[in-house]
Design a protein around this motif. Structure first.
Motif, PDB file in Angstrom:
ATOM      1  N   ARG A 127       5.721   2.049  -0.307  1.00 30.60           N
ATOM      2  CA  ARG A 127       4.297   1.852  -0.065  1.00 30.60           C
ATOM      3  C   ARG A 127       3.969   2.435   1.307  1.00 30.60           C
ATOM      4  N   ASN A 129       0.569   2.786   2.623  1.00 23.57           N
ATOM      5  CA  ASN A 129      -0.494   1.945   3.182  1.00 23.57           C
ATOM      6  C   ASN A 129      -1.256   1.344   2.015  1.00 23.57           C
ATOM      7  N   GLU A 130      -2.308   0.620   2.299  1.00 21.24           N
ATOM      8  CA  GLU A 130      -3.124  -0.066   1.294  1.00 21.24           C
ATOM      9  C   GLU A 130      -3.470   0.843   0.104  1.00 21.24           C
TER      10      GLU A 130
END
Ligand code: AMP
Ligand code: MG
Length: 417
Positions: A127, A129-130
């Protein structure tokens, strides 16, 4: 099936062969009525019809992993960065489509969103970032997705008629939303012990007295096999006491089988046939070519089948396994009737057998080839509960069987573990 002689054709003094006794007893019973009960109460009950799934399982394409739902073709060449457009946890679908270059964060049991055809487990992603994730290792279409109906489809047959419901069946039926099941009514079996020497468990045991252990031995065997035992207690070896119990039996609702214990022989105190006879007992046969258990009675009393078991615990038990269990299973409509049978290798030699079918208390183990190896308990005293309790099978010897050597194969009846 060969034609068997009717009762009246049987010479009264001869012993009824085990197989013939079983056929006569089996013909006297039929399946009881069905009843509907909640699934929550159904453990150990026997189904009275086939049961079908009320819903499809899983009802939607579900993720088998925590990870990212996406299009397999987008991850054909990894690593690759994708835009994270939403979430699909278990119980909440993502309201939108997975389009080229996008992915939905998904969790085990979550609905796979439209457009996605594979799930990459989170261990194979990083992952960033958002709003974005790097997929490190791709997967082919369909990976980590449990398709709708993968387990079972609505209206698929899940449980056959005549099945004993285990926790595993019940778990499956719960998932299929089968809230109510149709099972056979539990057979009600009344038990009456007879004997001046007997006291109830927990009572003070006086001189010359023993505990009436057979009530519990048999009532628990009945419970283990899906029936309901009604314990009528102990009748003394005199007419008024037996008559009192006959009155009690007649006042008891819907008894499907009446069992007496003890008093079945020809001793001065063996009053079962004599007293019950005065109240309408019809004896179909008395005395079977079985060991232990020869003096067993089968008849009809109070418009219901009656079995008169001998009093010695091993005799009572061997007769109950051979004749009461099949009756109980027939009343339940079970797919498998009677104790299961198997073949085992003898662990020691056996002498030739007499003229009665012998059921020796025995213990089997499995050898390294997975074959059963059986040894008979050294002393076959039919009063001994300690050997009965530790047996896990009955070793069957047919009438007049010749001597057998260690290594020969014999039939065994498996007892409930
Ligand atoms: P009977 O069949 O009445 O002659 O009994 C045979 C043997 O079994 C005797 O030693 C009895 O004491 C014993 N017996 C009879 N009924 C029971 C019972 N309910 N529980 C334990 N032993 C019993
Ligand atoms: Mg007695």
């Amino acid at each position: 099936m060969s034609k068997m002689p009717t009762i009246s054709e049987m010479p009264h003094t001869s012993l009824m062969p085990v197989q013939q006794a079983l056929e006569i007893i089996s013909q006297s019973f039929s399946r009881l009525d069905p009843e509907d009960i909640p699934l929550t109460q159904a453990l150990g009950r026997t189904t009275a019809r086939d049961h079908f799934a009320a819903i499809t399982q899983p009802p939607f394409n579900a993720s088998a992993m925590d990870g990212y739902a996406l299009r397999a073709e987008d991850v054909a060449n990894c690593p690759v960065e994708l835009q994270v457009i939403g979430e699909a946890p278990a119980g909440k679908s993502y309201d939108g489509d997975v389009t080229p270059g996008t992915t939905v964060r998904i969790f085990t049991g979550g609905p796979v969103p439209k457009g996605a055809d594979t799930v990459i487990m989170q261990e194979n992603a990083e992952r960033l970032n958002e709003g974005s994730v790097r997929i490190l290792i791709g997967a082919e279409s369909g990976r980590n997705i449990r398709p709708a109906g993968n387990d079972f489809a609505k209206e698929q047959k899940l449980v056959e008629d005549g099945t004993i419901l285990t926790s595993r069946h019940i778990g499956m039926m719960a998932a299929a939303n089968i809230a109510t099941v149709t099972v056979t009514r539990q057979p009600r079996i009344a038990l009456l012990s007879t004997g001046d020497e007997l006291v109830t468990i927990g009572d003070v045991v006086g001189p010359d007295q023993i505990i009436s252990s057979n009530n519990l031995l048999l009532s628990t065997l009945i419970t283990e096999n899906g029936g309901t035992a009604i314990d009528l207690g102990i009748a003394r070896d005199n007419a008024p006491s037996l008559e009192e119990k006959i009155t009690l039996l007649k006042a008891t609702d819907s008894v499907d089988l009446f069992i007496t214990i003890g008093g079945a022989s020809v001793g001065d105190h063996d009053l079962v046939q004599k007293i019950l006879g005065q109240y309408g007992l019809k004896v179909h046969f008395w005395k079977i070519a079985i060991r232990p258990g020869k003096p067993m009675i089968f008849g009809e009393f109070n418009q219901r089948p009656m079995i008169g078991l001998p009093g010695n615990p091993a005799s009572a038990y061997v007769c109950a396994v051979n004749f009461m269990l099949p009756a109980l299973h027939i009343m339940l409509g079970r797919n498998v009737i009677g104790a299961p049978r198997s073949i085992a290798i003898l662990d020691h030699a056996l002498k030739d057998n007499g003229s009665r079918q012998d059921y020796m208390r025995a213990y089997y183990t499995e050898n390294s080839d997975g074959e059963k190896v059986v040894a008979a308990t050294p002393r076959q005293d039919s009063a001994k509960l300690s050997t009965l309790a530790h047996a896990n099978c009955l070793l069957v010897r047919t009438p007049n069987a010749p001597s057998a050597a260690k290594g020969d194969r014999v039939e065994i009846l498996l007892l409930q573990p």
